[in-house]
Motif scaffolding. Structure first.
Motif, PDB file in Angstrom:
ATOM      1  N   ASP A   1      41.028  48.191  49.268  1.00  0.00           N
ATOM      2  CA  ASP A   1      42.233  48.405  48.679  1.00  0.00           C
ATOM      3  C   ASP A   1      42.312  49.595  48.158  1.00  0.00           C
ATOM      4  O   ASP A   1      43.468  49.816  47.272  1.00  0.00           O
TER       5      ASP A   1
ATOM      6  N   LYS B   1      40.741  50.428  45.266  1.00  0.00           N
ATOM      7  CA  LYS B   1      40.535  50.919  43.650  1.00  0.00           C
ATOM      8  C   LYS B   1      39.399  49.535  43.514  1.00  0.00           C
ATOM      9  O   LYS B   1      39.366  48.500  44.451  1.00  0.00           O
TER      10      LYS B   1
ATOM     11  N   PRO C   1      42.533  32.352  46.031  1.00  0.00           N
ATOM     12  CA  PRO C   1      43.779  32.364  45.632  1.00  0.00           C
ATOM     13  C   PRO C   1      44.106  31.274  44.038  1.00  0.00           C
ATOM     14  O   PRO C   1      43.544  30.258  45.171  1.00  0.00           O
TER      15      PRO C   1
ATOM     16  N   THR D   1      37.558  43.704  42.187  1.00  0.00           N
ATOM     17  CA  THR D   1      38.622  44.857  42.909  1.00  0.00           C
ATOM     18  C   THR D   1      39.831  44.160  42.166  1.00  0.00           C
ATOM     19  O   THR D   1      40.177  43.511  41.341  1.00  0.00           O
ATOM     20  N   GLY D   2      40.328  45.745  42.415  1.00  0.00           N
ATOM     21  CA  GLY D   2      41.931  46.084  41.311  1.00  0.00           C
ATOM     22  C   GLY D   2      42.747  44.562  40.816  1.00  0.00           C
ATOM     23  O   GLY D   2      43.598  44.444  40.144  1.00  0.00           O
ATOM     24  N   ASN D   3      42.793  43.264  42.236  1.00  0.00           N
ATOM     25  CA  ASN D   3      43.909  41.918  41.797  1.00  0.00           C
ATOM     26  C   ASN D   3      43.522  41.176  41.783  1.00  0.00           C
ATOM     27  O   ASN D   3      43.506  39.860  41.196  1.00  0.00           O
ATOM     28  N   VAL D   4      41.955  40.766  40.997  1.00  0.00           N
ATOM     29  CA  VAL D   4      41.444  39.979  40.143  1.00  0.00           C
ATOM     30  C   VAL D   4      42.123  39.949  38.749  1.00  0.00           C
ATOM     31  O   VAL D   4      42.779  40.982  38.169  1.00  0.00           O
ATOM     32  N   ASP D   5      42.366  38.668  38.705  1.00  0.00           N
ATOM     33  CA  ASP D   5      42.948  38.903  37.205  1.00  0.00           C
ATOM     34  C   ASP D   5      41.775  38.630  35.991  1.00  0.00           C
ATOM     35  O   ASP D   5      40.957  36.959  36.257  1.00  0.00           O
TER      36      ASP D   5
ATOM     37  N   GLY E   1      40.259  37.605  44.529  1.00  0.00           N
ATOM     38  CA  GLY E   1      39.531  39.072  45.187  1.00  0.00           C
ATOM     39  C   GLY E   1      38.064  39.034  44.491  1.00  0.00           C
ATOM     40  O   GLY E   1      37.450  38.592  45.069  1.00  0.00           O
TER      41      GLY E   1
END
Length: 267
Positions: free
Chosen positions: A110, A112, A173, A188-192, A220
């Protein structure tokens, strides 16, 4: 596609280097001091920042790009390697300590990738090397990487290095993974990303695993290293001679121990 499309080959096992193949007029950027070898007709140039188009063409844009690298603990400068010949040429970059080199195709992530401050090694020209600020106070103070991590953006190929063995984990998720703060390489950028207290005074003080660990929540992808450089350095420092002149006395040898016992002087 804004980034140069480069081919590569990895060599070695625990002390790896990556050989990048450049077509005519193709360019790769790398950390200053990471060069191992290169073919003839490759032009090497030192630049401020990463040379990506996001910095802008003016002097202010270049200074901002260089400043971002400075706050991540890296050099103000990066080096570009451009093939000015008529055929394919090769340039190689080596890891600074034992571990692995991980090829990261940002177009499949993605665009990033967030990684530890000293993880970046090299990338196709056009990849932006920036700063990712940790917005949570706890993450910033106790996360092992401070408030600032490296951020790689673009749609090209980048190479990240880390210590020991590298393990990739794809999180579903809501799936949670707890990691030692020093073992986190990239995500990755979507990992919290957050920090949690280990829990329990006895565990925190005597467990030997530190007071905090990183909590990563999917979806992620996460990359984890088995041997952070800080852990390796602390073990080397602990095993190193702690007294001035101990090396000249042959510390660790039978003769050195005998001279220490008798209080002798070899001079």
């Amino acid at each position: 596609m804004n980034n140069h499309e480069i081919d590569y080959k990895l060599y070695g096992d625990d002390m790896q280097f990556v050989e990048v193949e450049l077509d005519p007029d193709e360019t790769v950027i790398a950390e200053a001091g990471s060069l191992m070898m290169m073919d003839d007709q490759i032009r090497m140039e030192t630049i401020f920042g990463d040379g990506s188009s996001k910095q802008g063409s003016g002097i202010m844009g270049k200074l901002i790009g260089a400043g971002k690298r400075l706050v991540t603990g890296e050099s103000l400068f990066m080096t570009t390697f451009t093939n000015e010949g008529t055929g394919k040429k090769h340039v190689s970059f080596a890891s600074p300590y034992p571990g692995k080199i991980i090829p990261m195709d940002l177009s499949e992530l993605d665009g990033k990738l967030i990684c530890q401050k000293d993880a970046f090694l090299a990338a196709a020209k056009g990849v932006s090397v920036g700063v990712e600020l940790q917005r949570r106070i706890g993450t910033g103070f106790f996360g092992g990487e401070g408030f600032i991590m490296q951020k790689l953006e673009g749609d090209g190929l980048a190479f990240v290095h880390a210590g020991g063995t590298i393990h990739r984990r794809d999180l579903k998720p809501g799936e949670v993974l707890r990691v030692d703060t020093g073992c986190l390489v990239a995500m990755t950028g979507n990992v919290d990303y957050n920090i949690e207290f280990v829990g329990g005074i006895k565990t925190a003080l005597f467990g030997g695993e530190g007071l905090f660990f990183a909590t990563l929540r999917g979806p992620g992808t996460v990359w984890v290293q088995s041997l952070p450089f800080s852990r390796l350095a602390s073990r080397v420092f602990a095993a190193a001679p702690q007294r001035a002149g101990s090396e000249s006395k042959g510390e660790g040898s039978i003769a050195g121990g005998l001279f220490d016992l008798l209080g002798g002087d070899r001079k």
